[in-house]
Every structure is written in C-alpha cells, then in structure tokens.
Design a protein around this motif. Structure first.
Motif, mmCIF file in Angstrom:
data_model
loop_
_atom_site.group_PDB
_atom_site.id
_atom_site.type_symbol
_atom_site.label_atom_id
_atom_site.label_comp_id
_atom_site.label_asym_id
_atom_site.label_seq_id
_atom_site.Cartn_x
_atom_site.Cartn_y
_atom_site.Cartn_z
ATOM 1 N N ILE B 124 21.347 20.250 28.749
ATOM 2 C CA ILE B 124 20.745 20.480 27.431
ATOM 3 C C ILE B 124 21.850 20.776 26.422
ATOM 4 O O ILE B 124 22.990 21.067 26.794
ATOM 5 C CB ILE B 124 19.730 21.649 27.444
ATOM 6 N N HIS B 125 21.491 20.675 25.156
ATOM 7 C CA HIS B 125 22.420 21.022 24.081
ATOM 8 C C HIS B 125 21.869 22.236 23.359
ATOM 9 O O HIS B 125 20.685 22.287 23.047
ATOM 10 C CB HIS B 125 22.559 19.850 23.111
ATOM 11 N N VAL B 126 22.715 23.235 23.154
ATOM 12 C CA VAL B 126 22.302 24.416 22.402
ATOM 13 C C VAL B 126 23.069 24.427 21.077
ATOM 14 O O VAL B 126 24.293 24.578 21.076
ATOM 15 C CB VAL B 126 22.584 25.708 23.202
ATOM 16 N N PRO B 127 22.348 24.237 19.962
ATOM 17 C CA PRO B 127 23.045 24.146 18.667
ATOM 18 C C PRO B 127 23.869 25.398 18.394
ATOM 19 O O PRO B 127 23.429 26.516 18.680
ATOM 20 C CB PRO B 127 21.896 24.022 17.649
ATOM 21 N N GLY B 128 25.064 25.180 17.872
ATOM 22 C CA GLY B 128 25.889 26.305 17.439
ATOM 23 C C GLY B 128 26.730 26.953 18.522
ATOM 24 O O GLY B 128 27.513 27.846 18.231
ATOM 25 N N VAL B 129 26.572 26.529 19.773
ATOM 26 C CA VAL B 129 27.406 27.096 20.848
ATOM 27 C C VAL B 129 28.515 26.096 21.172
ATOM 28 O O VAL B 129 28.241 24.958 21.551
ATOM 29 C CB VAL B 129 26.572 27.375 22.117
ATOM 30 N N LYS B 130 29.757 26.517 20.992
ATOM 31 C CA LYS B 130 30.873 25.582 21.155
ATOM 32 C C LYS B 130 31.264 25.435 22.627
ATOM 33 O O LYS B 130 31.526 26.410 23.308
ATOM 34 C CB LYS B 130 32.068 26.083 20.337
ATOM 35 N N ARG B 131 31.246 24.204 23.093
ATOM 36 C CA ARG B 131 31.721 23.890 24.437
ATOM 37 C C ARG B 131 33.189 23.478 24.354
ATOM 38 O O ARG B 131 33.622 22.939 23.341
ATOM 39 C CB ARG B 131 30.945 22.699 25.014
ATOM 40 N N ALA B 132 33.940 23.693 25.448
ATOM 41 C CA ALA B 132 35.301 23.148 25.505
ATOM 42 C C ALA B 132 35.200 21.678 25.896
ATOM 43 O O ALA B 132 34.230 21.267 26.540
ATOM 44 C CB ALA B 132 36.122 23.916 26.529
ATOM 45 N N ASP B 133 36.188 20.866 25.497
ATOM 46 C CA ASP B 133 36.166 19.431 25.803
ATOM 47 C C ASP B 133 37.091 19.150 26.982
ATOM 48 O O ASP B 133 38.300 19.048 26.826
ATOM 49 C CB ASP B 133 36.610 18.636 24.577
ATOM 50 N N MET B 134 36.501 19.030 28.177
ATOM 51 C CA MET B 134 37.333 18.808 29.370
ATOM 52 C C MET B 134 38.114 17.500 29.282
ATOM 53 O O MET B 134 39.160 17.349 29.902
ATOM 54 C CB MET B 134 36.483 18.821 30.651
ATOM 55 N N PHE B 135 37.598 16.538 28.488
ATOM 56 C CA PHE B 135 38.269 15.232 28.436
ATOM 57 C C PHE B 135 39.544 15.251 27.588
ATOM 58 O O PHE B 135 40.292 14.284 27.584
ATOM 59 C CB PHE B 135 37.306 14.164 27.930
ATOM 60 N N LEU B 136 39.754 16.339 26.851
ATOM 61 C CA LEU B 136 41.030 16.447 26.124
ATOM 62 C C LEU B 136 41.983 17.413 26.826
ATOM 63 O O LEU B 136 43.022 17.759 26.282
ATOM 64 C CB LEU B 136 40.794 16.893 24.681
ATOM 65 N N MET B 137 41.602 17.869 28.040
ATOM 66 C CA MET B 137 42.457 18.820 28.748
ATOM 67 C C MET B 137 43.290 18.123 29.824
ATOM 68 O O MET B 137 42.791 17.238 30.513
ATOM 69 C CB MET B 137 41.600 19.879 29.444
#
Lengths: 387, 259
Positions: B124-137
C-alpha cells in the motif's frame, strides 16, 4: 562523409560546487540549482549555435533527450527540432533520439516526428534509443521491461508511419483501437532511422538486420571500441548477406579545434573536465538500474573495476580517442586516420561541452567548419571514388 | 532439526523449496533479498510448525517463468502452490515484498489460509510518509538501511562467489520488475483488504527506513480485526534483527489462532 553538429544543451551555469552536497547532477540534484533567467539565455544561445551550423555548411544538426539533470536541458527534444525547423533551410535535423521505453504512448513520437518531417519537407532524421539508465529513475519507467517496450514501441511507430490507417494495435505494453496518423511522414516510406548506442552486440544485430538496415551511431566511446563495434556491424551485415554502406555507420564525439595544439588543450581543459566530472556525474545504481543490462553484462560491470566516480582528465580522454582536440592539422589527421581505419559515413561533432562558453564554442565551430570539414570532405570523396 | 531442500514444478515453473519441522503448515514468503538460506527464525519456528519456504519464481535458484509480470501473478501462483502441495489451510507469513504477495493472496481468497502474519509488508501507499529508494542505494548503503543495529549491518555477509552475486542481481532484477512502478504498491489493494477474513497480525520494526513504521497503523486499519506489533530497536527485517522476539510473538499469535 557527412558532418553534423550535435548539441547537449547543458546547464553551463551550474554551481560546480554542487557535488559537495549531492552525488549527482541527475535526478536527485534539486532544481533550485536551475535559474530560469540564466537558462533562458542558454537555450537561446544554444539554438543560435545550432542555427549557425547551416551557413557554416554542416550537413545536419542533432538534438537528444535527457530528463531531470544539468547535463542536457532537452527533456522534450521535439521543441528544439520545431524551433530549428523554421530557422534552418538546408541542414538535416536529427532527434537522437526519443527514449521509447519511457513512453506511455509511442504514437505521440510518431506524430511529433512526422510533423517535423513535414515542416522541413523531409529534412528530418529519427533516432530511437532506450535512454540511459537514469531516465528510468526520472520517469518511473520500469527498467526491467526496457527491451520489451523498446521493440514494441518501435514496431508501433514504424507501422503508424508506413501502413494505411486506421488499424488496431494489440501489444503487451501498448494497445490502441485506432492508429491512423495525421500527418503521414513527408519522406517516403519514412524518415531515415538512426540508432545511437554506447555499444551493444544485441543492438547491432537488430539494427543491421536486412529488414531495418538502420544507421548505427556509436556515442562517446574509446576509438578502439568504436572500431570493434563498426566491424561488428559490417560482419553482421555480411552474415545477413549484404555489404554495409558507410551510410549505416556513424560516430559521435566531442571535438575542440584551436589555433595550436597547446592552445586547444589549454582552452578546452576546464570545460571538458567539467563535462566529465561534473555533468556526467552519477552513482552506478543510477546509471544501471536493474534490467537495463542483461544479467551477464551486469555481472561484467560488477566485476570490472569501476571508473565511475573517478576523476577524469583531458589527457585520459584524448589518449582513448574519446575527445579530439588540437590544431586544425592535428584534428584533420586524427579524423582522417580514424575514418580510413573504420569507415563511418556520418561524423557527429559535439562542439560545445560542459561549461564551454559562447565565444569559444563559436570559434571552435568556425575553425572546424572552415579548416577541418572541407579537407575531410575532399579526402573522403577521393577515397570513395578510388574504391 | 534438519531441514530439506528440493524443487517443485508448479504452473510450469520450477521453484526451490526449503522445508523443516512438523505440525501445522506455515508458508513463509520472502522479501526482495530472496531466501537462499535456512535462517535461525525458520529453525525456531520449525520446532512448532512445518515451515515451508519457497524461493519466488524469478528469484534465487527458482526459474523465471514467461508469465511473471506482476505481484498479482505471484499471488495466484502461490494459491496454485498451496493446492499443488496439498498443504490444506496454511498459516501464511510474508515479509516486505513477500508480505505484499501474502496480502494480495488473502484478498483473492482466504479459503486456504488459517492466519496471516505480515512483517513490514509492502503493497500500500501511505501519503506523506517518505520511503527510502533501495534502487538508488549501493549494496553497502542498502544493508545499512535495512538494520537499526549498525554493528549487525556491518556483519551481514556479502556475496562470496560469482554464483551468489548472480543471485543478488537476479533478485534485484525481479524486485524491480515487480515493484518499480507504482513503487512497491498496488493502488487497488487497499480497496479490497476488507476481504481478509482470517486472523491477521502485522509486525513492524520501529526504525524501518525502507518502509517506515507509520505504514503499520494504515495497514492494520484496512484489515478487519488485525493487530499491530511494533518492535523496538529494529529495522526492516524483524525476523533477522530481533529474531527471538519475533519468533515468540509470531508463535504466540499463530498458536492463539489454532487454539
């Protein structure tokens, strides 16, 4: 041989200290680094430079597509091609290219390219690419579907250009009830197609196929690799039972010409090094998202000692033949030598790079057009007549 | 207790399956980094349950089938998997990407499920909660982001051979194929989570940087009767970083359901 002026339209006013805080000039560099007042001046300056190629006697001008970065300010290259279509009279206009897998609707590109082809009465060259890996981050396009979407979008565009509409298109990624292109392309059956690549045997195999015979354009690669890939194209053509013509092979390379070798290196140094170390800067994960390369190629990249992120110098890129720099005589000799070894029919010169300012760009263009191009035109004409 | 490893061909796809223990069947669906090894929490759980750990199609030593395009495909595949192995109603547990698969299975049908344990599930997506981007790590950055305990992150084994590196690349490719866009969620899933009709527990590490713990309450509120347990001093992998506490909580929940 034919001569083209390629432009990337970098944001040359970039604060070069950005890398103290950010690890890339792409995707994650905040666009607060872009000043529209300065950007507007740059766009108009760069369009002037491309237009100037016409009276200087170039055969064509080339633009391309990159997103969310300071390296190239042409996310929508069709805007540039449209601006150039009316202000130039003789040069071909090439969009090299649009990154097809990013598109949710490839018909937009079929339409846009057909419009430019009509306005220019057939002075248009179409380029199709997968785009560099960073574009998949920028547009949230799934890199794991990159190859599939490229081929499907390509097939749809070719059919839209060459088949009488309306027809229905049912693909895995794209579905249309009606494809019926207005306008049709001006050139019959379609504009020439170029395939820019940094080197891929799969791409060469596909481009050289007798059904396509697309011009393969090698971009920003060491000259040894250029020779290898051009030979690969010729060999593939032979396997397919025909001989590749020079018209099917192109090379795109940054070039700087000045009065003497010493002056050329001194003038170009900060600007080409900014191009390499500041504008091209990005981490490996940004450049090569999963699926962009095959697992086998990706394994090779992981094992190879990475040069990404290492500081590059003008000497290193000149040594590899990735940058041609010197007096007119030096540049003539180098290009003549590479041409006679490799036999490409289209030479794309990037005469503005990184932070190279307007005056030096103009001087570079004039010296190249007056002191290099005519000489090579003559010698390569003689050569093909002698063959 | 010894576990076994073997291959099963289901829906035209050969998958690697690890199994261990005896008791009520518990199927564990792994996250983006795969399920190459039998981990301590699996061993712990296998003292109470028959633990079944498949490697998803497209991951590790399992085949990559032509039909695999989306999490929805995996959800239907695992219904086939349960049918094929004749497991009957199972306790289903999934983490991260595998938690998303488990949730998608449950909205399709709970007929073959006895309980659902979701461990920091995507989906699910929760608006306003920032996820880290594993694809840029980079691999190092990703490992660090997965754990609360930096020392534990630093001790995680890196690929030791070309074969293991190939598995890492293969898992990453399929993770992108399934989760690149929309990023690790299905906009339709939250519309149908009310269909989950088995007891559900959601576990989340309080220091999860990939999918922040703020996702927990949102997920809980979408599933009727679901409970949420937040584990302190824990990152994205509670079953690894807080394995003992995780196993105790999971066992108590699942045995409570059975009772």
């Amino acid at each position: 041989m034919k001569f083209y002026l390629m432009h990337l339209m970098p944001y040359a006013d970039l604060d070069l200290d950005y890398d103290k805080e950010y690890n890339s000039a792409w995707i994650t560099l905040p666009n607060s680094y872009y000043d529209p007042k300065k950007g507007a001046k740059l766009y108009n300056r760069y369009l002037d430079e491309l237009e100037y190629a016409d009276p200087l006697g170039f055969d064509g001008v080339c633009v391309n597509e990159h997103h969310q970065n300071a390296y190239g300010l042409m996310p929508q290259p069709g805007v540039m091609a449209g601006a150039l279509a009316r202000r130039t009279k003789n040069v071909k206009i090439a969009i090299l290219g649009r990154a097809l897998p990013l598109l949710n609707n490839p018909v937009t590109v079929a339409e846009e390219f057909a419009m430019v082809d009509n306005i220019t009465e057939g002075r248009f060259i179409a380029g199709f690419v997968r785009g560099i890996g960073a574009e998949y981050h920028a547009w949230s396009a799934n890199p794991a579907n990159s190859h599939e979407r490229f081929h499907e979008a390509h097939d749809l565009i070719i059919r839209a250009w060459t088949e009488t509409g309306p027809f229905a298109f049912e693909g895995k990624h794209y579905q249309f009830e009606y494809v019926n292109l207005w306008p049709r392309p001006y050139q019959n059956p379609r504009p020439p197609i170029w395939i820019p690549s940094q080197g891929s045997s799969e791409t060469i195999d596909w481009a050289s196929h007798p059904d396509r015979r697309y011009t393969y354009l090698q971009t920003f690669t060491p000259v040894a690799m250029l020779a290898k890939y051009m030979q690969m194209y010729k060999d593939k053509a032979n396997e397919h039972g025909y001989e590749a013509t020079p018209d099917q092979l192109g090379w795109s390379v940054p070039i700087y010409v000045a009065e003497t070798d010493e002056q050329a290196i001194a003038e170009a140094r900060p600007h080409i090094e900014n191009f390499l170390n500041k504008f091209l800067r990005m981490p490996k994960e940004m450049l090569l998202p999963p699926g962009y390369l095959s697992l086998k190629s990706m394994m090779g990249v992981m094992k190879a000692k990475s040069s990404i992120g290492q500081k590059q110098t003008i000497e290193a890129v000149m040594e590899k033949g990735m940058f041609i720099c010197g007096s007119p005589a030096t540049v003539r000799e180098k290009l003549k030598e590479y041409h006679s070894q490799i036999g490409f029919g289209h030479l794309l010169s990037l005469l503005q790079f990184g932070t190279l300012p307007a005056e030096l760009t103009r001087k570079n263009m004039e010296l190249y057009a007056k002191e290099v191009m005519p000489y090579l035109r003559d010698s390569t004409v003689v050569r093909s007549a002698a063959e | 207790m010894a576990h076994s490893e073997g291959f099963e061909t289901i829906t035209g796809c050969k998958v690697r399956v690890m199994r261990g223990g005896a008791g009520a069947p518990l199927v564990f669906l792994h996250g983006a980094s795969g399920a190459a090894k039998w981990l301590p929490f699996m061993e712990e759980l296998s003292s109470r349950f028959e633990v079944i750990v498949p490697e998803h199609p497209g991951f590790g030593q399992s085949d990559t089938p032509e039909w695999l395009d989306s999490i929805s495909d995996l959800a239907f595949f695992y219904h086939d998997f349960i049918d094929h192995l004749g497991l009957g109603p199972v306790h289903l547990m999934g983490t991260s990407l595998g938690g998303w698969v488990a949730a998608e299975m449950a909205v399709r049908s709970c007929e073959m499920l006895r309980s659902l344990t979701l461990v920091a599930p995507a989906g699910i997506h929760v608006p306003g909660v920032k996820r880290a981007d594993m694809f840029l790590m980079s691999p190092e950055e990703l490992t660090e982001a997965l754990f609360h305990d930096k020392a534990m992150a630093a001790n995680m084994p890196q690929p030791a051979s070309e074969e293991e590196l190939m598995v890492v690349l293969k898992n990453r490719l399929m993770t992108a194929k399934l989760g690149w866009s929309p990023r690790f969620h299905n906009p339709d899933l939250k519309k149908w989570l009310h269909r989950v009709s088995v007891p559900t527990m959601i576990l989340w590490g309080d220091d999860d940087r990939l999918l922040p713990a703020a996702y927990g309450p949102a997920y809980r509120d979408l599933i009727p009767g679901a409970t949420l347990e937040v584990i302190a001093r824990c990152g994205h992998l509670p079953h690894v970083e807080q394995a003992d506490l995780f196993t105790r909580k999971a066992t108590a929940f699942i045995e409570g359901v059975a009772a």
